[in-house]
Motif scaffolding. Structure first.
Motif, mmCIF file in Angstrom:
data_model
loop_
_atom_site.group_PDB
_atom_site.id
_atom_site.type_symbol
_atom_site.label_atom_id
_atom_site.label_comp_id
_atom_site.label_asym_id
_atom_site.label_seq_id
_atom_site.Cartn_x
_atom_site.Cartn_y
_atom_site.Cartn_z
ATOM 1 N N MET A 1 -1.135 -14.600 -11.089
ATOM 2 C CA MET A 1 -2.284 -13.736 -11.217
ATOM 3 C C MET A 1 -2.139 -12.473 -10.644
ATOM 4 S SD MET A 1 -5.464 -16.545 -11.188
ATOM 5 C CE MET A 1 -6.817 -15.199 -11.538
ATOM 6 N N LYS A 2 -2.518 -11.523 -11.226
ATOM 7 C CA LYS A 2 -2.530 -10.334 -10.527
ATOM 8 C C LYS A 2 -3.618 -10.297 -9.180
ATOM 9 C CE LYS A 2 -1.154 -7.373 -14.645
ATOM 10 N NZ LYS A 2 -1.514 -6.377 -15.409
ATOM 11 N N THR A 3 -3.253 -9.370 -8.283
ATOM 12 C CA THR A 3 -4.172 -9.242 -7.103
ATOM 13 C C THR A 3 -5.683 -9.077 -7.592
ATOM 14 O OG1 THR A 3 -2.481 -8.513 -5.924
ATOM 15 C CG2 THR A 3 -4.744 -8.241 -5.029
ATOM 16 N N THR A 4 -5.754 -8.005 -8.282
ATOM 17 C CA THR A 4 -7.449 -7.786 -8.819
ATOM 18 C C THR A 4 -7.838 -9.259 -9.645
ATOM 19 O OG1 THR A 4 -6.666 -6.635 -10.625
ATOM 20 C CG2 THR A 4 -7.114 -5.453 -8.655
ATOM 21 N N GLU A 5 -6.960 -9.881 -10.353
ATOM 22 C CA GLU A 5 -7.697 -11.033 -11.014
ATOM 23 C C GLU A 5 -7.959 -12.210 -9.932
ATOM 24 O OE1 GLU A 5 -4.947 -10.716 -15.222
ATOM 25 O OE2 GLU A 5 -4.142 -11.726 -13.385
ATOM 26 N N ARG A 6 -7.021 -12.208 -9.176
ATOM 27 C CA ARG A 6 -7.669 -13.100 -8.147
ATOM 28 C C ARG A 6 -8.696 -12.699 -7.330
ATOM 29 N NH1 ARG A 6 -2.620 -14.830 -4.162
ATOM 30 N NH2 ARG A 6 -4.418 -16.129 -3.636
ATOM 31 N N LEU A 8 -11.321 -11.172 -8.682
ATOM 32 C CA LEU A 8 -12.397 -11.427 -9.463
ATOM 33 C C LEU A 8 -12.724 -12.964 -9.596
ATOM 34 C CD1 LEU A 8 -11.610 -8.735 -12.402
ATOM 35 C CD2 LEU A 8 -13.509 -8.741 -10.668
ATOM 36 N N ALA A 9 -11.538 -13.630 -9.847
ATOM 37 C CA ALA A 9 -11.823 -15.123 -9.718
ATOM 38 C C ALA A 9 -12.370 -15.540 -8.433
ATOM 39 C CB ALA A 9 -10.202 -15.801 -9.676
ATOM 40 N N ALA A 10 -12.293 -14.904 -7.312
ATOM 41 C CA ALA A 10 -12.785 -15.629 -6.041
ATOM 42 C C ALA A 10 -14.254 -15.170 -5.824
ATOM 43 C CB ALA A 10 -12.156 -15.033 -4.840
ATOM 44 N N THR A 11 -14.897 -14.356 -6.802
ATOM 45 C CA THR A 11 -16.144 -14.172 -6.675
ATOM 46 C C THR A 11 -17.125 -14.330 -7.926
ATOM 47 O OG1 THR A 11 -15.464 -11.716 -7.604
ATOM 48 C CG2 THR A 11 -15.674 -12.047 -5.029
ATOM 49 N N LYS A 196 -5.958 -11.581 2.521
ATOM 50 C CA LYS A 196 -7.016 -10.628 3.455
ATOM 51 C C LYS A 196 -7.657 -9.681 2.423
ATOM 52 C CE LYS A 196 -6.658 -6.877 6.951
ATOM 53 N NZ LYS A 196 -5.749 -6.030 7.857
ATOM 54 N N LEU A 197 -6.849 -9.215 1.467
ATOM 55 C CA LEU A 197 -7.544 -8.321 0.646
ATOM 56 C C LEU A 197 -8.908 -9.175 -0.351
ATOM 57 C CD1 LEU A 197 -4.554 -6.197 -0.934
ATOM 58 C CD2 LEU A 197 -6.229 -5.568 0.970
ATOM 59 N N ILE A 198 -8.574 -10.273 -0.768
ATOM 60 C CA ILE A 198 -9.615 -11.130 -1.394
ATOM 61 C C ILE A 198 -10.759 -11.343 -0.376
ATOM 62 C CG2 ILE A 198 -10.004 -13.443 -2.094
ATOM 63 C CD1 ILE A 198 -7.082 -13.609 -3.182
ATOM 64 N N ASP A 199 -10.477 -11.472 0.687
ATOM 65 C CA ASP A 199 -11.552 -11.630 1.772
ATOM 66 C C ASP A 199 -12.350 -10.288 1.666
ATOM 67 O OD1 ASP A 199 -10.863 -14.342 2.252
ATOM 68 O OD2 ASP A 199 -9.570 -13.774 4.202
ATOM 69 N N ILE A 200 -11.946 -9.364 1.923
ATOM 70 C CA ILE A 200 -12.551 -7.759 1.597
ATOM 71 C C ILE A 200 -13.201 -7.732 0.702
ATOM 72 C CG2 ILE A 200 -12.003 -5.484 1.888
ATOM 73 C CD1 ILE A 200 -9.751 -5.799 3.536
ATOM 74 N N PHE A 201 -12.525 -8.204 -0.634
ATOM 75 C CA PHE A 201 -13.317 -8.119 -1.841
ATOM 76 C C PHE A 201 -14.671 -8.796 -1.919
ATOM 77 C CE2 PHE A 201 -14.085 -8.887 -6.237
ATOM 78 C CZ PHE A 201 -14.105 -7.402 -6.701
ATOM 79 N N ARG A 202 -14.588 -10.251 -1.510
ATOM 80 C CA ARG A 202 -15.603 -10.768 -1.487
ATOM 81 C C ARG A 202 -16.685 -10.611 -0.532
ATOM 82 N NH1 ARG A 202 -17.570 -15.706 -3.763
ATOM 83 N NH2 ARG A 202 -18.842 -16.689 -2.188
ATOM 84 N N THR A 203 -16.378 -10.101 0.666
ATOM 85 C CA THR A 203 -17.261 -9.726 1.549
ATOM 86 C C THR A 203 -18.037 -8.400 0.956
ATOM 87 O OG1 THR A 203 -16.158 -10.398 3.372
ATOM 88 C CG2 THR A 203 -17.700 -8.706 3.755
#
Length: 220
Positions: A1-6, A8-11, A196-203
């Motif tokens: 999965m691409k970073t942005t797909e991950r 979105l999936a995490a949220t 780390k980026l996924i954590d930022i995005f979810r926050t």
């Protein structure tokens, strides 16, 4: 999965909370108390000023001229286009520029933008992009879900302009540009860097939910 797909999936759990939020449903159904929307409009205006600064910080940290150009385009887009949606409502509500200059961000707004600015300052262009992405993408998804659920909301006499702006193909394409840039810049990231980026995005996605709560309750 691409970073942005991950991202979105995490949220996924948060997206439904946006769609079913009473403030969002009020816009969709055209029955949101105008005073609540007036409060939101002022807070979102203040939010967008800091949002543009996040792009400016990202641009200042970029070395690639093409990346700098994307950041510069989005600063102009925010200040010249997205602000227009808000300024139209400002006129409807009779909110003067002087009143805007004196307006203070609510705690939820200040906390959110402080976090975004901190991410941009501490990181680089990718962190800056990630910090703004939850807002950019969620507004598109929210508006399109509104139209899916109630197509006539595009023509609502009061809220139609808001829905139309964020459900437009132009706005969607701007988000494609942002996502593609994030994915390109993170193609060689390690799992730790990506997480780390996924954590930022979810926050930031959680802050988005808090922003809707703030608007609904008109909390300062």
């Amino acid at each position: 999965m691409k970073t942005t797909e991950r991202m979105l999936a995490a949220t996924t759990d948060l997206w439904q909370a946006y769609y079913d939020h009473p403030f969002v449903l009020g816009i969709q159904n055209g029955d949101l108390d105008h005073e609540k929307f007036r409060f939101y409009t002022i807070q979102d205006y203040l939010y967008l000023l800091d949002y543009a600064k996040v792009f400016a910080i990202g641009m200042s940290k970029a070395d690639d001229p093409d990346v700098m150009h994307v950041f510069a385009q989005y600063i102009a887009q925010i200040m010249d286009c997205e602000m227009n949606i808000h300024e139209g409502y400002m006129g409807t509500f009779g909110i003067s520029r002087e009143a805007l200059r004196q307006a203070q961000p609510a705690l939820a707004c200040r906390s959110y933008t402080s976090y975004m600015l901190a991410c941009a300052q501490a990181g680089g262009p990718v962190e800056a992009l990630t910090a703004i992405l939850a807002c950019a993408v969620s507004y598109e998804h929210i508006a399109r879900e509104m139209v899916r659920r109630k197509p006539d909301c595009l023509h609502d006499a009061f809220y139609g302009a808001w829905v139309t702006g964020y459900a437009s193909e132009r706005y969607a394409q701007e988000n494609v540009t942002l996502c593609e840039l994030v994915d390109r810049l993170t193609a060689d990231y390690t799992e730790a860097q990506t997480q780390k980026l996924i954590d930022i995005f979810r926050t930031c996605a959680r802050y988005e939910k808090g922003f809707w709560d703030m608007a609904w309750k008109m909390e300062q």
